[in-house]
Design an enzyme around this catalytic site. Structure first.
Site, PDB file in Angstrom:
ATOM      1  N   GLU A  86     -22.060 -22.793  -0.059  1.00 14.44           N
ATOM      2  CA  GLU A  86     -21.033 -23.265   0.876  1.00 14.44           C
ATOM      3  C   GLU A  86     -20.626 -24.720   0.633  1.00 14.44           C
ATOM      4  O   GLU A  86     -19.793 -25.262   1.350  1.00 14.44           O
ATOM      5  CB  GLU A  86     -21.540 -23.103   2.325  1.00 14.44           C
ATOM      6  CG  GLU A  86     -21.790 -21.638   2.696  1.00 14.44           C
ATOM      7  CD  GLU A  86     -22.028 -21.406   4.190  1.00 14.44           C
ATOM      8  OE1 GLU A  86     -22.107 -22.389   4.953  1.00 14.44           O
ATOM      9  OE2 GLU A  86     -22.148 -20.223   4.577  1.00 14.44           O
ATOM     10  N   THR A 182     -27.722 -27.438   7.922  1.00 16.67           N
ATOM     11  CA  THR A 182     -26.941 -26.876   6.824  1.00 16.67           C
ATOM     12  C   THR A 182     -25.715 -27.721   6.493  1.00 16.67           C
ATOM     13  O   THR A 182     -25.110 -27.552   5.447  1.00 16.67           O
ATOM     14  CB  THR A 182     -26.458 -25.450   7.172  1.00 16.67           C
ATOM     15  OG1 THR A 182     -25.699 -25.515   8.396  1.00 16.67           O
ATOM     16  CG2 THR A 182     -27.628 -24.496   7.334  1.00 16.67           C
ATOM     17  N   ALA A 199     -28.983 -23.151  17.551  1.00 13.10           N
ATOM     18  CA  ALA A 199     -28.737 -22.870  18.973  1.00 13.10           C
ATOM     19  C   ALA A 199     -29.375 -21.554  19.423  1.00 13.10           C
ATOM     20  O   ALA A 199     -30.018 -21.508  20.465  1.00 13.10           O
ATOM     21  CB  ALA A 199     -27.239 -22.840  19.249  1.00 13.10           C
ATOM     22  N   ASP A 320     -19.792 -16.979  21.694  1.00 10.40           N
ATOM     23  CA  ASP A 320     -20.150 -17.680  20.456  1.00 10.40           C
ATOM     24  C   ASP A 320     -18.941 -18.381  19.843  1.00 10.40           C
ATOM     25  O   ASP A 320     -18.789 -18.437  18.630  1.00 10.40           O
ATOM     26  CB  ASP A 320     -20.780 -16.701  19.444  1.00 10.40           C
ATOM     27  CG  ASP A 320     -21.447 -17.423  18.276  1.00 10.40           C
ATOM     28  OD1 ASP A 320     -21.822 -18.593  18.438  1.00 10.40           O
ATOM     29  OD2 ASP A 320     -21.567 -16.805  17.203  1.00 10.40           O
ATOM     30  N   ASN A 409     -14.014 -19.833  10.698  1.00 15.86           N
ATOM     31  CA  ASN A 409     -15.400 -20.271  10.828  1.00 15.86           C
ATOM     32  C   ASN A 409     -15.585 -21.603  10.111  1.00 15.86           C
ATOM     33  O   ASN A 409     -14.698 -22.454  10.133  1.00 15.86           O
ATOM     34  CB  ASN A 409     -16.331 -19.152  10.350  1.00 15.86           C
ATOM     35  CG  ASN A 409     -17.691 -19.199  11.011  1.00 15.86           C
ATOM     36  OD1 ASN A 409     -18.413 -20.175  10.876  1.00 15.86           O
ATOM     37  ND2 ASN A 409     -18.046 -18.163  11.752  1.00 15.86           N
ATOM     38  N   HIS A 640     -31.445  -8.429   7.554  1.00 18.13           N
ATOM     39  CA  HIS A 640     -31.394  -7.258   6.676  1.00 18.13           C
ATOM     40  C   HIS A 640     -30.177  -6.374   6.926  1.00 18.13           C
ATOM     41  O   HIS A 640     -30.010  -5.371   6.244  1.00 18.13           O
ATOM     42  CB  HIS A 640     -32.689  -6.455   6.802  1.00 18.13           C
ATOM     43  CG  HIS A 640     -33.865  -7.158   6.186  1.00 18.13           C
ATOM     44  ND1 HIS A 640     -34.069  -7.200   4.814  1.00 18.13           N
ATOM     45  CD2 HIS A 640     -34.867  -7.879   6.735  1.00 18.13           C
ATOM     46  CE1 HIS A 640     -35.169  -7.910   4.566  1.00 18.13           C
ATOM     47  NE2 HIS A 640     -35.668  -8.339   5.699  1.00 18.13           N
ATOM     48  N   MET A 679     -39.499 -14.021   4.448  1.00 16.05           N
ATOM     49  CA  MET A 679     -39.990 -12.931   5.289  1.00 16.05           C
ATOM     50  C   MET A 679     -41.361 -13.314   5.842  1.00 16.05           C
ATOM     51  O   MET A 679     -42.395 -13.067   5.226  1.00 16.05           O
ATOM     52  CB  MET A 679     -40.057 -11.639   4.464  1.00 16.05           C
ATOM     53  CG  MET A 679     -40.570 -10.429   5.221  1.00 16.05           C
ATOM     54  SD  MET A 679     -39.555 -10.013   6.666  1.00 16.05           S
ATOM     55  CE  MET A 679     -40.704  -8.968   7.559  1.00 16.05           C
TER      56      MET A 679
HETATM   57 CA    CA Z   1     -22.537 -20.181  17.013  1.00 12.33          CA
END
Ligand code: CA
Length: 716
Positions: A86, A182, A199, A320, A409, A640, A679
């Site tokens: 990203e 991130t 969050a 959200d 986004n 997953h 995991m």
């Molecule tokens: Ca969010």
């Protein structure tokens, strides 16, 4: 803070005399004059957003609408991770700095792609379980010969730009809480600004400023109030506390500042957006009040961290609808006079134009179909919410558009002052919201308060076809003055790349389907494309060295959509993650290796999921499988994939050899045998009976999908 002695000595010699200072200028020297445009070179790309206004617009014209057809690969570099990429690289003085998944940092000769240095912060694999949206990183900040990276596990690290050696490292979060980081830091006048994420896992959002030279904390701005019993850090937070209900502080509340920053040097205002509250639908802890300062655009004074203003786009958000999308600054003529504006294409579907001096709403209009609100009241600035969108009150499923994936986004939009248009990576991703009546908080899964088991995609082909038909992705050329679309370019599905515009009348965007595309900025004509062999979600950037212009992008499919959406992610693309830096120039002569045929077995490492169903042909107890479906949806699906269909980033559990081997299944799920890949052990969350139920469910899903083809997948 940890100061590394050998590197401290090295850092010390760079300030001795003029020669050393000159040498600095050839290695990552970026200062206030450069960043505020006083001494800016149009040839460089100095922050992830190109400039403090986060326009992602370059004045370079060597590549233009007339010659872009000659654009070819100049160099590429294969990365050693196989998760979402990203980052937007930055470039100064011929060196390109970027990050990959797992917060690794790279410096390249920007002309040749030769690796100059590489820094791996050794992020522990177990941190991945608290990363809602993939183990991504969005890039670095440059300041006076140093490169600053924030790591997934919450450290902020200063690196020597010439060597990549760490100079200092500070922990920016409480490591006992499930924070992740991130976003890319921003350097402002000797301060390194950074936020955090987490969050849904239970953290309290804030922004910090660290001294670029020493790593000392200079200020911290909390975006939501803490425990009232401990007193409030400011009058603002005390006021904000009256807009909350329940005991929000116990689990952190959210409102994290997880994405990008913009800055106005004249006003000394730093701008950022805050995310959602956890859980999304706040029952049983209380009715959602406005919950300030969640889902808001906020301005603070960069020098002190003091509050200037805020605009809450989604008061009492239960969908959200983070306000964390990149914030572009511009001067627009409105009502016959120039207005200093800040613009956001919000996750909630409205395009906001605010006066950035005071946060006053100028206009807000939907840039995609919007069903949660009828509009935004121009006087109060509040949305007119549709009653049926209040799924927390109705107790019914409400399919929201935008959904939780957002109309836009983190993938950055770009503003071109030449066309006066904003170019938005827009999408339609309807999402079924249903309050989880039996919601209980947990530590190893996101706490959304949504019944993910009840809203999981059923095997019914008609329902599936309908869900797939609702998914759309397009590049939108948006006029922020008229608040209307000028042109749009369709993609096969949502979750495409961020955007770059240039003075060559060009717009560049990568796609989930595996292309980098150039459009004519003025009318959207598709002029050029390149097959990237993987989905592109990052934004391209551009720079020039000795008159030769380059366009560079991080390629590598990933992020939250392929991680959690299961089969729906295939609407956008089905290419595996092949993580690379791709750099293009006119008449470039580099070539990518041929992509292996995307067969069922492509990309499967030993020990991860295979391509053939390996589930035992035993009869599955339907009661156990039904219980397992609920446990899976709550605890497993967010990595997953919905309904146990992997989007290709993590093992597809329908095909794991562990299904036929209860001891192996237990070693992984109960004991954490694959912790280094993220995991972790679930024994503290799931008892043996729940684990067995998940295995029964996965065997059932394997039987149901015996003829299906898993997505190609690679590891870490
Ligand atoms: Ca969010």
């Amino acid at each position: 803070m940890r100061l590394l002695p050998a590197v401290a000595a090295l850092a010390a010699c760079t300030v001795l005399g003029a020669d050393a200072a000159d040498a600095d200028r050839a290695s990552g020297w970026v200062d206030a004059a450069a960043l505020t445009g006083v001494a800016a070179s149009a040839n460089d790309w100095l922050t992830t957003g190109h400039d403090y206004a986060d326009t992602r617009f370059s004045a370079l014209t060597a590549i233009d609408a007339g010659n872009v057809s000659r654009l070819r690969l100049a160099w590429s570099y294969d990365l050693d991770t196989h998760r979402g990429q990203e980052a937007t690289p930055v470039e100064v003085d011929g060196v390109l700095y970027t990050t990959s998944a797992w917060s690794k940092v790279y410096a390249f000769d920007a002309r040749s792609g030769r690796l100059l240095w590489h820094f791996d912060p050794q992020v522990p694999g177990r941190v991945a379980v608290h990363a809602c949206c993939d183990v991504v990183n969005r890039g670095v900040a440059l300041w006076q010969g140093r490169v600053y990276v924030a790591t997934l596990d919450g450290r902020l690290i200063a690196l020597d730009a010439r060597t990549g050696h760490p100079v200092w490292s500070v922990m920016t979060v409480d490591p006992k809480r499930p924070y992740t980081v991130t976003g890319a830091p921003l350097a402002v006048n000797g301060r390194i600004i950074i936020g955090n994420a987490g969050a849904e896992f239970g953290v309290r959002g804030y922004v910090s400023a660290y001294d670029a030279a020493s790593g000392h904390l200079l200020w911290r701005f909390y975006t939501i109030p803490g425990d009232p019993a401990r007193g409030f850090e400011s009058a603002l937070l005390e006021r904000a506390a009256s807009t909350w209900s329940g005991q929000w502080w116990k689990d952190g509340g959210g409102a994290t500042v997880w994405n990008s920053f913009s800055y106005d040097p004249q006003l000394d205002l730093l701008y950022f957006g805050t995310g959602n509250v956890q859980p999304w639908g706040r029952k049983p802890s209380g009715e959602p009040a406005d919950s300030l300062l969640s889902a808001s655009i906020i301005a603070v004074h960069a020098s002190s961290g003091e509050y200037a203003w805020h605009y809450q786009a989604t008061p009492g958000d239960i969908w959200d609808y983070d306000s964390t999308q990149n914030l572009a600054l511009a001067s627009l003529e409105i009502g016959g006079r120039p207005r200093q504006v800040i613009m956001q294409a919000s996750k909630n579907g409205f395009f906001y134009v605010l006066d950035r001096t005071n946060g006053q709403l100028i206009s807000a209009q939907p840039f995609v179909p919007v069903t949660w609100a009828q509009g935004v009241d121009p006087k109060s600035g509040r949305p007119r919410v549709n009653p049926e969108a209040r799924y927390d009150r109705t107790g019914k499923v409400w399919v929201g558009q935008p959904g939780a994936g957002g109309a836009h986004n983190w993938q950055p939009m770009s503003y071109s002052p030449l066309t006066a248009l904003v170019y938005i990576p827009a999408q339609e991703m309807p999402f079924p919201f249903l309050a989880d009546a039996g919601f209980k908080r947990t530590t190893l899964a996101p706490n959304m308060g949504i019944d993910q088991a009840a809203t999981s995609l059923p095997p019914d082909p008609q329902v599936k076809a309908q869900a797939l038909a609702g998914l759309k992705g397009y590049l939108l050329a948006w006029d922020p003055l008229a608040q209307r679309v000028r042109w749009r370019a369709e993609h096969p599905g949502p979750w495409n790349g961020g955007v770059l515009t240039t003075a060559g009348n060009l717009v560049f965007q990568g796609t989930a389907a595996g292309e980098l595309v150039a459009y004519r900025a003025s009318d959207g004509a598709r002029l050029w494309s390149f097959a990237t062999q993987t989905g592109v979600i990052a934004a391209p950037m551009t720079y020039a060295i000795a008159g030769r212009q380059y366009v560079t992008v991080m390629a590598g499919w990933g992020g939250v959509f392929p991680l959690v959406s299961g089969e729906l992610a295939f609407k956008s693309g089905r290419l595996p993650n092949r993580s690379r830096v791709l750099s293009f120039a006119l008449d470039g002569t580099a070539k990518l290796p041929d992509a292996p045929a995307t067969s069922a077995s492509a990309g499967h490492p030993a020990g991860a999921a295979g391509s053939e169903p390996t589930a035992p042909t035993v009869r599955v107890d339907p009661v156990a499988a039904a219980q397992g479906a609920r446990v899976y949806a709550r605890h497993c699906g967010y990595c997953h994939g919905d309904a146990a269909v992997s989007g290709g980033l993590t093992p597809d559990l329908r095909y794991t050899p562990a299904l036929a081997n209860p001891a192996l299944f237990r070693a992984i799920v109960n004991d954490g045998a694959l912790e280094s890949q993220g995991m972790v052990a679930f024994r503290g969350e799931l008892d043996a009976q729940s684990q067995d139920a998940v295995r029964a469910y996965l065997i059932q899903r394997a039987h149901q999908s015996a003829s299906a083809r898993p997505a190609p997948q690679a590891a870490r």
